[in-house]
Write a protein that holds these residues in place. Sequence first.
Motif, mmCIF file in Angstrom:
data_model
loop_
_atom_site.group_PDB
_atom_site.id
_atom_site.type_symbol
_atom_site.label_atom_id
_atom_site.label_comp_id
_atom_site.label_asym_id
_atom_site.label_seq_id
_atom_site.Cartn_x
_atom_site.Cartn_y
_atom_site.Cartn_z
ATOM 1 N N ARG A 1 0.814 -1.226 0.000
ATOM 2 C CA ARG A 1 0.000 0.000 0.000
ATOM 3 C C ARG A 1 0.844 1.271 0.000
ATOM 4 O O ARG A 1 0.326 2.365 -0.239
ATOM 5 N N THR A 2 2.132 1.139 0.291
ATOM 6 C CA THR A 2 2.990 2.320 0.344
ATOM 7 C C THR A 2 3.135 2.911 -1.055
ATOM 8 O O THR A 2 3.513 2.208 -1.991
ATOM 9 N N PRO A 3 2.830 4.182 -1.238
ATOM 10 C CA PRO A 3 2.975 4.790 -2.562
ATOM 11 C C PRO A 3 4.404 4.652 -3.081
ATOM 12 O O PRO A 3 5.372 4.838 -2.322
ATOM 13 N N ALA A 4 4.544 4.318 -4.344
ATOM 14 C CA ALA A 4 5.874 4.090 -4.923
ATOM 15 C C ALA A 4 6.789 5.299 -4.734
ATOM 16 O O ALA A 4 7.966 5.159 -4.370
ATOM 17 N N GLU A 5 6.259 6.506 -4.979
ATOM 18 C CA GLU A 5 7.093 7.688 -4.866
ATOM 19 C C GLU A 5 7.443 7.976 -3.408
ATOM 20 O O GLU A 5 8.543 8.461 -3.104
ATOM 21 N N GLY A 6 6.517 7.680 -2.492
ATOM 22 C CA GLY A 6 6.815 7.859 -1.078
ATOM 23 C C GLY A 6 7.943 6.950 -0.631
ATOM 24 O O GLY A 6 8.870 7.376 0.072
ATOM 25 N N PHE A 7 7.874 5.683 -1.047
ATOM 26 C CA PHE A 7 8.931 4.726 -0.729
ATOM 27 C C PHE A 7 10.248 5.177 -1.351
ATOM 28 O O PHE A 7 11.300 5.177 -0.701
ATOM 29 N N ALA A 8 10.199 5.563 -2.623
ATOM 30 C CA ALA A 8 11.419 5.903 -3.354
ATOM 31 C C ALA A 8 12.131 7.098 -2.735
ATOM 32 O O ALA A 8 13.357 7.089 -2.551
ATOM 33 N N ARG A 9 11.387 8.143 -2.411
ATOM 34 C CA ARG A 9 12.021 9.332 -1.834
ATOM 35 C C ARG A 9 12.627 9.018 -0.458
ATOM 36 O O ARG A 9 13.705 9.528 -0.110
#
Length: 262
Positions: free
Chosen positions: A176-184
């Motif tokens: 559920r973690t947004p991809a961009e949130g995880f990436a940043r």
Amino acid sequence: MQLTINRIDTRYVLDNEGGGPWLTFIHQLGGDHSVWDQMAGYFRERFTVLRYDLRGHGDTTVSTDAFSIDDLADDLAELLDRVGAPSTHVVGLSIGGMIAQTFAANHADRVDSLTVVGAPAFIPDDARPTFAQRAAHAREHGTTSLADATLERWMTPDFRKAHPEVVEQIGETIARTPAEGFARAAEAVSRFDMRDKLRNIDARTLVIAGEHDSGTPPAASKVIADTVPGARFETLDAAHLSPVEQSQRFSALLDSFLRNPI
């Protein structure tokens, strides 16, 4: 509950049945505040327990700009201001442990004690590309694609076999973690280095490592305990998520540390 912290809509949960000292738990990369559910249940009768979702995790919105671990520590300082907490005991897991160290160095007057769980003092140069690769993979394929490999690192085979429902829940949180949130956040982790600041931390400090943690081996965490004056170092029979895998032993260890200020 929701507050706008440094222009980010931030989800937090407050358990204050006990009305006691503040105790703040910070979750791992690809997690959310729910990883601390058991600990909140254990400590809420004697502490005012604060949990929250980091930028781009859980129900906290994704940052439109790149950020550092220092920025995440400043988020915590602002959150404490907004909820009326003059100071707090801080417990951080993984990236949460990096934030906790940084918070203790940058906001020393706000820290009653520091507990670092499954986190290193710095990311070695040869490990930094790993986090850049995870960030790129998340952006291209989504966080669901990272779940299986992450769960294998985070919990031992025996625990995963005995508690499939826990594994499923944590896997769903990763997905559920947004991809961009995880990436940043992964990119922020890749730049983490506290070696020049650790000796200046004067808060009582407990460092906990999982004996089977392949991502953050005990030796990497022990650097913190060896550098922060008077810090205590403990290991648990677990992989990365020792508060989940060894919840009873973890809560007893933390409880003893919080109860005995000397």
